[in-house]
Design an enzyme around this catalytic site. Structure first.
Site, PDB file in Angstrom:
ATOM      1  N   HIS A  53       0.846  -1.190   0.000  1.00 22.70           N
ATOM      2  CA  HIS A  53       0.000   0.000   0.000  1.00 22.70           C
ATOM      3  C   HIS A  53       0.884   1.245   0.000  1.00 22.70           C
ATOM      4  CE1 HIS A  53      -3.698  -2.151   1.926  1.00 22.70           C
ATOM      5  NE2 HIS A  53      -3.217  -2.808   0.878  1.00 22.70           N
ATOM      6  N   GLU A  55       0.900   3.865   1.875  1.00 22.16           N
ATOM      7  CA  GLU A  55       1.380   4.278   3.195  1.00 22.16           C
ATOM      8  C   GLU A  55       2.557   3.422   3.650  1.00 22.16           C
ATOM      9  OE1 GLU A  55      -3.118   5.024   3.053  1.00 22.16           O
ATOM     10  OE2 GLU A  55      -1.748   3.473   2.372  1.00 22.16           O
ATOM     11  N   CYS A  81      -5.756   1.890   5.939  1.00 20.82           N
ATOM     12  CA  CYS A  81      -6.488   0.691   6.332  1.00 20.82           C
ATOM     13  C   CYS A  81      -5.890   0.137   7.633  1.00 20.82           C
ATOM     14  CB  CYS A  81      -6.428  -0.346   5.213  1.00 20.82           C
ATOM     15  SG  CYS A  81      -4.785  -1.077   5.013  1.00 20.82           S
ATOM     16  N   CYS A  84      -2.130  -0.648   7.284  1.00 15.46           N
ATOM     17  CA  CYS A  84      -1.311   0.566   7.299  1.00 15.46           C
ATOM     18  C   CYS A  84      -1.315   1.219   8.683  1.00 15.46           C
ATOM     19  CB  CYS A  84      -1.799   1.540   6.234  1.00 15.46           C
ATOM     20  SG  CYS A  84      -1.600   0.893   4.561  1.00 15.46           S
TER      21      CYS A  84
END
Length: 134
Positions: A53, A55, A81, A84
């Site tokens: 992801h 992040e 999420c 993360c």
């Protein structure tokens, strides 16, 4: 003066790049003392790895370039999420700024890893700012 605007603009530029490459349109940067420590955009499909992801990749970039994210601010155009959020808490990022919630999988929603006060392993949760403020 809006201190978040230039950093959020950079997230949106990174998100557009992700979208152009067929990824989910998410961009993220790590900032401390006005300096970008790390940045990235979504690469889960490209790398065939669901953990890639924006992040997470921004944190990894900051760690590689500067060794730490402690006390920094993470910017993302989408709410981090649960995955993360765990990474953010583990690396002691002190502030998270995002524009759009991500629903059921958000780190402040059903799986409240990001803002939970009863997770004390890494200290207090980061300040969370929904940008622009509602």
């Amino acid at each position: 003066m809006d201190i978040h605007a230039p950093f959020m603009q950079r997230c949106l530029e990174l998100a557009a790049r992700a979208a152009a490459e067929g990824e989910s349109p998410v961009g993220s940067i790590i900032v401390k003392d006005g300096m970008i420590l790390g940045e990235a955009y979504e690469k889960s499909k490209q790398l065939k790895d669901i953990t890639r992801h924006a992040e997470v990749l921004a944190v990894l970039d900051a760690l590689q370039r500067h060794g730490s994210c402690a006390g920094a601010t993470l910017y993302s155009n989408v709410e981090p999420c649960a995955l993360c959020a765990y990474v953010i808490r583990h690396h002691r990022i002190s502030r998270v700024v995002f524009t759009q919630t991500c629903g059921q999988l958000g780190g402040t929603a059903r799986f409240d890893v990001l803002t939970a006060h009863d997770i004390t392993t890494w200290g207090p949760p980061p300040e969370v700012i929904v940008y622009p403020a509602p």
